[in-house]
Design a protein around this motif. Structure first.
Motif, PDB file in Angstrom:
ATOM      1  N   PRO A 102       0.802  -1.235   0.000  1.00 49.43           N
ATOM      2  CA  PRO A 102       0.000   0.000   0.000  1.00 49.43           C
ATOM      3  C   PRO A 102       0.832   1.280   0.000  1.00 49.43           C
ATOM      4  N   ASP A 103       2.073   1.183   0.496  1.00 44.18           N
ATOM      5  CA  ASP A 103       2.894   2.392   0.594  1.00 44.18           C
ATOM      6  C   ASP A 103       3.839   2.556  -0.595  1.00 44.18           C
ATOM      7  N   LEU A 104       3.633   1.748  -1.651  1.00 45.17           N
ATOM      8  CA  LEU A 104       4.534   1.797  -2.808  1.00 45.17           C
ATOM      9  C   LEU A 104       4.525   3.172  -3.478  1.00 45.17           C
ATOM     10  N   PRO A 105       5.702   3.820  -3.606  1.00 45.96           N
ATOM     11  CA  PRO A 105       5.767   5.093  -4.325  1.00 45.96           C
ATOM     12  C   PRO A 105       5.645   4.857  -5.837  1.00 45.96           C
ATOM     13  N   VAL A 106       4.903   5.725  -6.486  1.00 41.02           N
ATOM     14  CA  VAL A 106       4.647   5.570  -7.922  1.00 41.02           C
ATOM     15  C   VAL A 106       4.881   6.886  -8.660  1.00 41.02           C
ATOM     16  N   VAL A 107       5.532   6.782  -9.818  1.00 40.88           N
ATOM     17  CA  VAL A 107       5.604   7.904 -10.742  1.00 40.88           C
ATOM     18  C   VAL A 107       4.934   7.440 -12.034  1.00 40.88           C
ATOM     19  N   VAL A 108       3.942   8.216 -12.478  1.00 43.03           N
ATOM     20  CA  VAL A 108       3.210   7.905 -13.699  1.00 43.03           C
ATOM     21  C   VAL A 108       3.674   8.855 -14.785  1.00 43.03           C
ATOM     22  N   MET A 109       4.007   8.309 -15.964  1.00 46.01           N
ATOM     23  CA  MET A 109       4.350   9.167 -17.097  1.00 46.01           C
ATOM     24  C   MET A 109       3.355   8.864 -18.200  1.00 46.01           C
ATOM     25  N   THR A 110       2.715   9.892 -18.693  1.00 48.50           N
ATOM     26  CA  THR A 110       1.673   9.670 -19.688  1.00 48.50           C
ATOM     27  C   THR A 110       1.556  10.830 -20.657  1.00 48.50           C
ATOM     28  N   GLY A 111       1.196  10.520 -21.871  1.00 48.92           N
ATOM     29  CA  GLY A 111       0.891  11.561 -22.846  1.00 48.92           C
ATOM     30  C   GLY A 111      -0.548  12.026 -22.692  1.00 48.92           C
ATOM     31  N   TYR A 112      -1.326  11.256 -21.920  1.00 46.54           N
ATOM     32  CA  TYR A 112      -2.755  11.533 -21.767  1.00 46.54           C
ATOM     33  C   TYR A 112      -3.129  11.566 -20.297  1.00 46.54           C
ATOM     34  N   PRO A 113      -2.848  12.702 -19.636  1.00 39.47           N
ATOM     35  CA  PRO A 113      -3.149  12.746 -18.203  1.00 39.47           C
ATOM     36  C   PRO A 113      -4.634  12.511 -17.944  1.00 39.47           C
ATOM     37  N   PRO A 114      -4.944  11.717 -16.925  1.00 43.61           N
ATOM     38  CA  PRO A 114      -6.342  11.402 -16.637  1.00 43.61           C
ATOM     39  C   PRO A 114      -7.097  12.612 -16.111  1.00 43.61           C
ATOM     40  N   VAL A 115      -8.389  12.622 -16.367  1.00 37.64           N
ATOM     41  CA  VAL A 115      -9.263  13.653 -15.825  1.00 37.64           C
ATOM     42  C   VAL A 115      -9.185  13.546 -14.311  1.00 37.64           C
ATOM     43  N   GLY A 116      -9.000  14.677 -13.656  1.00 38.01           N
ATOM     44  CA  GLY A 116      -8.905  14.636 -12.202  1.00 38.01           C
ATOM     45  C   GLY A 116      -7.488  14.403 -11.714  1.00 38.01           C
ATOM     46  N   GLY A 117      -6.537  14.320 -12.649  1.00 35.13           N
ATOM     47  CA  GLY A 117      -5.139  14.170 -12.257  1.00 35.13           C
ATOM     48  C   GLY A 117      -4.889  12.927 -11.425  1.00 35.13           C
ATOM     49  N   THR A 118      -4.021  13.065 -10.420  1.00 31.58           N
ATOM     50  CA  THR A 118      -3.609  11.898  -9.646  1.00 31.58           C
ATOM     51  C   THR A 118      -4.760  11.299  -8.833  1.00 31.58           C
TER      52      THR A 118
END
Length: 125
Positions: free
Chosen positions: A76-92
């Motif tokens: 549950p505490d896993l750090p994540v970095v998301v890289m995308t050309g299409y950021p989702p609505v509502g961001g993170t």
């Protein structure tokens, strides 16, 4: 000397993945490349150790959102970095429940920005 951060990287564009991997290794990271979420899960099932997940969102077989959910089910505490050309609505907020660090970067991403984001979510910033 700090132990190198181990980055599990799920990116289906192999050219992008190669460039990123090279840049991260040069910067002192260890990188476990996976060509999509399914391949990333296979590495994890095989016992691969890693500190941070770096993932694209749009991938065949298993997308980034689902990959994050599956990995965080056991970490549950896993750090994540998301890289995308299409950021989702509502961001993170649209990607997770906010219980652990997650940074969203929109492609194209400067290597320096990516390195800072990885160190930051992993608590080495």
């Amino acid at each position: 000397m700090m132990t190198p951060l181990r980055v599990l990287m799920a990116e289906d564009e192999w050219l992008a993945a190669e460039v990123i991997e090279e840049g991260l290794v040069d910067a002192g990271f260890e990188v476990l490349p996976a060509q999509d979420g399914e391949a990333a899960m296979e590495l994890v099932s095989a016992g691969a150790g890693f500190d941070v997940l770096l993932t694209d969102l749009r991938m065949p077989r298993l997308d980034g959102r689902e990959l994050i959910a599956r990995l965080r089910a056991s970490r549950p505490d896993l750090p994540v970095v998301v890289m995308t050309g299409y950021p989702p609505v509502g961001g993170t907020a649209g990607l997770h429940d906010g219980s652990a660090p997650l940074t969203l970067l929109t492609k194209p991403i400067e290597l320096g920005t990516l390195i800072d984001a990885l160190r930051s979510v992993a608590g080495q910033g």
